[in-house]
Design an enzyme around this catalytic site. Sequence first.
Site, PDB file in Angstrom:
ATOM      1  N   LYS A 126       0.403   5.212 -10.109  1.00  0.00           N
ATOM      2  CA  LYS A 126       0.358   6.002  -8.879  1.00  0.00           C
ATOM      3  C   LYS A 126       0.117   7.479  -9.172  1.00  0.00           C
ATOM      4  O   LYS A 126      -0.772   8.108  -8.600  1.00  0.00           O
ATOM      5  CB  LYS A 126       1.633   5.773  -8.080  1.00  0.00           C
ATOM      6  CG  LYS A 126       1.767   4.315  -7.616  1.00  0.00           C
ATOM      7  CD  LYS A 126       3.059   4.050  -6.920  1.00  0.00           C
ATOM      8  CE  LYS A 126       3.104   2.605  -6.408  1.00  0.00           C
ATOM      9  NZ  LYS A 126       3.080   1.608  -7.510  1.00  0.00           N
ATOM     10  N   LYS A 161       6.520   5.949  -1.484  1.00  0.00           N
ATOM     11  CA  LYS A 161       6.642   4.825  -2.416  1.00  0.00           C
ATOM     12  C   LYS A 161       7.128   5.320  -3.767  1.00  0.00           C
ATOM     13  O   LYS A 161       6.874   6.461  -4.162  1.00  0.00           O
ATOM     14  CB  LYS A 161       5.301   4.106  -2.576  1.00  0.00           C
ATOM     15  CG  LYS A 161       4.115   4.996  -2.899  1.00  0.00           C
ATOM     16  CD  LYS A 161       2.813   4.201  -2.791  1.00  0.00           C
ATOM     17  CE  LYS A 161       1.589   5.079  -2.961  1.00  0.00           C
ATOM     18  NZ  LYS A 161       0.329   4.330  -2.825  1.00  0.00           N
ATOM     19  N   ARG A 211      -9.132  -3.978  -3.490  1.00  0.00           N
ATOM     20  CA  ARG A 211      -8.956  -3.967  -4.935  1.00  0.00           C
ATOM     21  C   ARG A 211     -10.348  -4.026  -5.570  1.00  0.00           C
ATOM     22  O   ARG A 211     -11.077  -5.003  -5.416  1.00  0.00           O
ATOM     23  CB  ARG A 211      -8.099  -5.150  -5.382  1.00  0.00           C
ATOM     24  CG  ARG A 211      -8.110  -5.430  -6.891  1.00  0.00           C
ATOM     25  CD  ARG A 211      -7.588  -4.281  -7.745  1.00  0.00           C
ATOM     26  NE  ARG A 211      -6.259  -3.853  -7.389  1.00  0.00           N
ATOM     27  CZ  ARG A 211      -5.143  -4.443  -7.817  1.00  0.00           C
ATOM     28  NH1 ARG A 211      -5.216  -5.498  -8.612  1.00  0.00           N
ATOM     29  NH2 ARG A 211      -3.967  -3.957  -7.460  1.00  0.00           N
ATOM     30  N   ARG A 226      -7.359  -6.825   0.937  1.00  0.00           N
ATOM     31  CA  ARG A 226      -6.086  -7.483   1.257  1.00  0.00           C
ATOM     32  C   ARG A 226      -5.614  -6.992   2.621  1.00  0.00           C
ATOM     33  O   ARG A 226      -5.369  -5.810   2.829  1.00  0.00           O
ATOM     34  CB  ARG A 226      -5.070  -7.187   0.155  1.00  0.00           C
ATOM     35  CG  ARG A 226      -5.493  -7.761  -1.193  1.00  0.00           C
ATOM     36  CD  ARG A 226      -4.864  -7.069  -2.360  1.00  0.00           C
ATOM     37  NE  ARG A 226      -5.292  -5.676  -2.451  1.00  0.00           N
ATOM     38  CZ  ARG A 226      -4.833  -4.818  -3.359  1.00  0.00           C
ATOM     39  NH1 ARG A 226      -3.942  -5.214  -4.243  1.00  0.00           N
ATOM     40  NH2 ARG A 226      -5.267  -3.576  -3.383  1.00  0.00           N
ATOM     41  N   ARG A 234       2.636  -3.544   4.900  1.00  0.00           N
ATOM     42  CA  ARG A 234       2.102  -3.513   3.539  1.00  0.00           C
ATOM     43  C   ARG A 234       0.965  -4.522   3.406  1.00  0.00           C
ATOM     44  O   ARG A 234       1.039  -5.610   3.963  1.00  0.00           O
ATOM     45  CB  ARG A 234       3.209  -3.839   2.527  1.00  0.00           C
ATOM     46  CG  ARG A 234       4.365  -2.859   2.534  1.00  0.00           C
ATOM     47  CD  ARG A 234       5.559  -3.413   1.785  1.00  0.00           C
ATOM     48  NE  ARG A 234       6.084  -4.613   2.426  1.00  0.00           N
ATOM     49  CZ  ARG A 234       7.054  -5.370   1.932  1.00  0.00           C
ATOM     50  NH1 ARG A 234       7.599  -5.047   0.767  1.00  0.00           N
ATOM     51  NH2 ARG A 234       7.470  -6.438   2.575  1.00  0.00           N
ATOM     52  N   ASP A 274      -7.227   0.701  -6.191  1.00  0.00           N
ATOM     53  CA  ASP A 274      -6.889   0.369  -4.815  1.00  0.00           C
ATOM     54  C   ASP A 274      -7.454   1.446  -3.908  1.00  0.00           C
ATOM     55  O   ASP A 274      -7.201   2.648  -4.115  1.00  0.00           O
ATOM     56  CB  ASP A 274      -5.372   0.267  -4.636  1.00  0.00           C
ATOM     57  CG  ASP A 274      -4.791  -0.976  -5.292  1.00  0.00           C
ATOM     58  OD1 ASP A 274      -5.573  -1.856  -5.689  1.00  0.00           O
ATOM     59  OD2 ASP A 274      -3.559  -1.066  -5.414  1.00  0.00           O
ATOM     60  N   GLU A 282      -4.323   3.963  -5.667  1.00  0.00           N
ATOM     61  CA  GLU A 282      -3.665   3.608  -6.930  1.00  0.00           C
ATOM     62  C   GLU A 282      -4.713   3.257  -7.980  1.00  0.00           C
ATOM     63  O   GLU A 282      -5.833   2.849  -7.652  1.00  0.00           O
ATOM     64  CB  GLU A 282      -2.710   2.411  -6.754  1.00  0.00           C
ATOM     65  CG  GLU A 282      -1.496   2.699  -5.884  1.00  0.00           C
ATOM     66  CD  GLU A 282      -0.469   1.583  -5.902  1.00  0.00           C
ATOM     67  OE1 GLU A 282      -0.491   0.754  -6.846  1.00  0.00           O
ATOM     68  OE2 GLU A 282       0.358   1.541  -4.979  1.00  0.00           O
ATOM     69  N   ASN A 284      -4.590   0.780 -11.172  1.00  0.00           N
ATOM     70  CA  ASN A 284      -3.777  -0.249 -11.822  1.00  0.00           C
ATOM     71  C   ASN A 284      -4.311  -0.549 -13.216  1.00  0.00           C
ATOM     72  O   ASN A 284      -5.450  -0.978 -13.372  1.00  0.00           O
ATOM     73  CB  ASN A 284      -3.788  -1.520 -10.970  1.00  0.00           C
ATOM     74  CG  ASN A 284      -3.193  -1.284  -9.594  1.00  0.00           C
ATOM     75  OD1 ASN A 284      -1.992  -1.382  -9.396  1.00  0.00           O
ATOM     76  ND2 ASN A 284      -4.048  -0.954  -8.628  1.00  0.00           N
TER      77      ASN A 284
END
Length: 318
Positions: A126, A161, A211, A226, A234, A274, A282, A284
Amino acid sequence: MTIKIGVIMDPIETIKPKKDSTLAMMLAAQRRGWSTYYLRQQDLSHQAGGPWADAWPVTVSDDMNHWFELGDMESGPLGRFDVLLMRKDPPFNMEYIYATYFLEQAQTAGSLVINDPRSLRDVNEKFFTTHFPQCLPETIVSRNPDHYRAFLEQQRHIVVKPLDGMGGASIFQIKQGDPNTNVILETLLEHGQRTAMAQRFLPEFKQGDKRILLIDGEPVPYALARIPAEGEARANLAAGATWKGVALSERDYWICREVGPELQRRGLVFVGLDVIGEYLTEINVTSPTCIRELDQLYGLDIAGQLMDAITQRLEKAC
């Protein structure tokens, strides 16, 4: 010479083979005739003057009922592997960091480690987005609750978050005037003892949190969007989201061009970005997923592309 690849992962008997990206990688390595080995984090140690590992030869199959068979355990230097894939899921805790120490020693001994162990430590999934402010929505990172209250006053609707969460855990939306604001901040920040992140709320998340997978800095041309479940704030698959495939937009490609070279420079060969709407949220790097879903939708071989990138890196190292 046959390439020997070790895959460090969660217990293989507990994965969901239909959607597991690590299994897809092992299948791709096996199709190339590589000798594939299964390791767990607890199988790493330091012995005989160097990093050591217990490992099991593994045969994998694309069978939802019987996806692996293990051979007899073999013990020896961790550096005996040509390639090591670090695919252990978070939590990113001290045990994870200790594992990167072992992997860094194996790297020194000549193993190619994907992703680079030093970068796994340095690149918080993050916080690292703040290296690319041009790609982000309005964002703050702090442990001071007054900063969050001021940010909420400015933005009117925010998402907060933790920096070490996964799967949508402990992510909250706060709207201006929400009577739960103080208790959310107290819980998230542990009364000012824990650093976290807040971003302007992006209503586009209802159309999907995308993603995007990058292999050695280059994006796969399709993303997995998503979509949050009805009444859910979420868009994480672990929180009940559904998904659909989408082609990358021009903005998505621009974001990839902004971040891809730095990720490549840091040895981050397989990464998941993301993106919500027009913004990166984000990066990842620990164990990005969504290979199986995108392969199924578009007839791709993403894990095969990854093995090609690994082969190129091995050839350059020779």
